[in-house]
Write an enzyme that holds these catalytic residues in place. Structure first.
Site, PDB file in Angstrom:
ATOM      1  N   LYS A  71       0.851  -1.193   0.000  1.00  0.00           N
ATOM      2  CA  LYS A  71       0.000   0.000   0.000  1.00  0.00           C
ATOM      3  C   LYS A  71       0.873   1.223   0.000  1.00  0.00           C
ATOM      4  O   LYS A  71       1.834   1.308   0.765  1.00  0.00           O
ATOM      5  CB  LYS A  71      -0.872  -0.017   1.279  1.00  0.00           C
ATOM      6  CG  LYS A  71      -1.845   1.140   1.370  1.00  0.00           C
ATOM      7  CD  LYS A  71      -3.088   0.873   0.567  1.00  0.00           C
ATOM      8  CE  LYS A  71      -3.932   2.112   0.352  1.00  0.00           C
ATOM      9  NZ  LYS A  71      -3.428   2.966  -0.751  1.00  0.00           N
ATOM     10  N   LYS A 107       5.258   1.983  -2.956  1.00  0.00           N
ATOM     11  CA  LYS A 107       5.259   3.402  -3.330  1.00  0.00           C
ATOM     12  C   LYS A 107       5.521   3.516  -4.806  1.00  0.00           C
ATOM     13  O   LYS A 107       6.158   2.651  -5.409  1.00  0.00           O
ATOM     14  CB  LYS A 107       6.357   4.148  -2.565  1.00  0.00           C
ATOM     15  CG  LYS A 107       6.128   5.651  -2.484  1.00  0.00           C
ATOM     16  CD  LYS A 107       5.082   5.968  -1.451  1.00  0.00           C
ATOM     17  CE  LYS A 107       4.906   7.444  -1.217  1.00  0.00           C
ATOM     18  NZ  LYS A 107       4.231   7.689   0.059  1.00  0.00           N
ATOM     19  N   THR A 191      -4.569  12.834   6.716  1.00  0.00           N
ATOM     20  CA  THR A 191      -3.175  12.883   7.177  1.00  0.00           C
ATOM     21  C   THR A 191      -3.016  13.967   8.247  1.00  0.00           C
ATOM     22  O   THR A 191      -2.438  13.726   9.317  1.00  0.00           O
ATOM     23  CB  THR A 191      -2.218  13.134   5.992  1.00  0.00           C
ATOM     24  OG1 THR A 191      -2.530  12.186   4.965  1.00  0.00           O
ATOM     25  CG2 THR A 191      -0.771  12.983   6.399  1.00  0.00           C
TER      26      THR A 191
HETATM   27  N1  GLU Z   1       1.081   8.966   0.532  1.00  0.00           N
HETATM   28  C1  GLU Z   1       0.547   8.785   1.848  1.00  0.00           C
HETATM   29  C2  GLU Z   1       1.645   8.316   2.790  1.00  0.00           C
HETATM   30  O1  GLU Z   1       2.814   8.505   2.541  1.00  0.00           O
HETATM   31  C3  GLU Z   1      -0.692   7.921   1.858  1.00  0.00           C
HETATM   32  C4  GLU Z   1      -0.535   6.516   1.377  1.00  0.00           C
HETATM   33  C5  GLU Z   1      -1.836   5.769   1.236  1.00  0.00           C
HETATM   34  O2  GLU Z   1      -2.890   6.316   1.534  1.00  0.00           O
HETATM   35  O3  GLU Z   1      -1.781   4.624   0.811  1.00  0.00           O
HETATM   36  O4  GLU Z   1       1.375   7.807   3.829  1.00  0.00           O
END
Ligand code: GLU
Length: 433
Positions: A71, A107, A191
């Protein structure tokens, strides 16, 4: 801001080595976690509006999927490199485990300046990226999400493109989508809100009195702006904010809600402070991003990019507490200096985990087909953030280690359990003659 190739990742994995000293896990776990499970590099051809063909480099790294599908977000930035994407995938692995989400870490990224593209070019690039990585992702394999300079609109294109390729609607392959096509309420602010819940959970333990607590926030994107506003509304004194153009400082506190409105309208922080109504509302001083980091404040919240607090400026940090809303803003060399100075750092894998937590809720909603209310999302987010913050803080206190090491140790125990449960080691060890 990426370091020379490989350096960011070796810095990131240094945290693993430190945490390993505080957990009792079989060697298999370290051996498994030292290397990314799979890496993909692609070249994405895009027909530009003027007819020219341009090729953009793209990446996807699945770091570990022992605890569930990988994820993690997709970053669009001129500084995106393989090293950066791999480090971010590594952090996602520990973040998901720290929050006990049934996911591994992944990622993605494209090396591009998205602000230089038209909307149609951006859409062609996003769909081209999904075409190139389609065999590598999936709702039960590796799930995409927003990151720096990607947003719900882009996530919608990506989900649609994947569904076109698969010839069926595949909502769960991407989170952070627009609400109309399976997004979750509360994902856009998750976030920042998650970070706010961490700070609130720490408030009694750190004896914070909001009215007397000054805060500086570096980065005014989706995460930074939300946490700044929530802190402002909760009575904290947010005295400085910045974006990539620079920042402002007002010792008496800033009115974050009107700054957000101005920023949304003007899309550049400097413009906000050199003209427009905010200037007449508050007295302020223009500062650079570097100056913001070294301000004499109680809480410092880096919410921009990695490598902001390094061995070069760590000695000048005056804040008592750092809450990492960005991924990797403090290097491990800086960590050591800050620890000596008595600055407590609350790590990214806990503080910014609210985003992926609500991504998990979105994925659950997509699979069940039952959609939650905003109150339900907030309730469950708060519960998870507070619970894990308290556990990690307790580990830090009992083992007398930094909060970062405690968070990694906590995550490692969960990953270790999964590696062991899946592996063959016990068989060999128990049957050795
Ligand atoms: N890009 C965000 C992070 O670094 C969210 C990742 C997600 O929601 O999967 O946590």
């Amino acid at each position: 801001m990426s370091k020379a190739d490989g350096q960011l990742f070796s810095d990131a994995s240094h945290r693993l080595t430190t945490a390993l000293e505080h957990v009792d896990l079989p060697d298999d776990v370290l051996e498994t976690l030292k290397y990314p499970k799979a890496q993909l590099g692609v070249s994405i051809p895009v027909r530009m509006d003027n007819g020219e063909l341009k090729i953009f480099p793209g990446y996807r790294v699945r770091y570990d999927d022992t605890r569930g599908p990988a994820k993690g977000g997709v970053r669009y930035h001129p500084g995106v490199s393989f090293d950066e994407v791999q480090s971010l995938a590594f952090w996602m692995t520990f973040k998901c485990a720290a929050l006990n989400l049934p996911f591994g870490g992944g990622k993605g990224g494209i090396t591009v300046d998205p602000k230089a593209l038209s909307r149609m070019e951006l859409e062609r690039l996003s769909r081209g990226y999904v075409d190139a990585i389609a065999d590598f992702i999936g709702p039960d394999v590796d799930i995409l999400a927003p990151d720096v300079y990607t947003n719900p609109m882009i996530m919608g294109w990506m989900m649609d493109q994947y569904s076109i390729i698969k010839r069926q609607i595949c909502r769960g392959v991407v989170t952070g989508k627009p609400l109309a096509i399976g997004g979750s309420v509360g994902r856009d602010t998750a976030t920042g809100m998650g970070a706010f819940f961490v700070i609130e959970a720490m408030k009694p333990k750190l004896n914070l009195n909001p009215a007397q607590t000054t805060v500086a926030v570096q980065g005014f994107g989706n995460a930074g702006a939300v946490v700044a506003e929530l802190l402002d509304q909760a009575g904290y004194k947010v005295v400085a904010v910045s974006d990539s153009q620079g920042g402002i400082y007002a010792p008496q506190g800033l009115d974050i809600t009107s700054i957000r409105k101005q920023k949304e309208a003007s899309r550049a922080m400097k413009a906000v402070y050199c003209e427009g109504s905010v200037c007449s509302l508050i007295e302020h001083e223009t500062i650079t991003n570097d100056q913001l980091l070294t301000l004499d404040v109680d809480l410092l919240i880096p919410a921009a990019l990695e490598n902001q607090i390094t061995a070069d400026n760590a000695t000048q940090i005056q804040a008592n507490y750092i809450f990492e809303v960005a991924n990797g803003p403090v290097t491990s060399a800086a960590d050591a200096i800050l620890e000596q100075k008595g600055v407590t750092v609350f790590p990214d894998i806990l503080v910014n985990a609210g985003g992926v937590t609500v991504s998990y809720f979105e994925w659950v909603q997509n699979r069940s087909g039952l959609y939650w209310t905003e109150a339900e999302v907030h309730r469950q987010l708060r519960q998870k953030m507070v619970e894990e913050t308290e556990t990690i803080w307790l580990i830090a206190q009992t083992k007398q280690v930094s909060v970062r090491t405690a968070a990694y140790a906590h995550a490692l125990n969960r990953i270790g359990e999964a590696v062991t449960a899946q592996g063959t080691r016990d068989y060999y060890v128990n049957h050795r003659i």
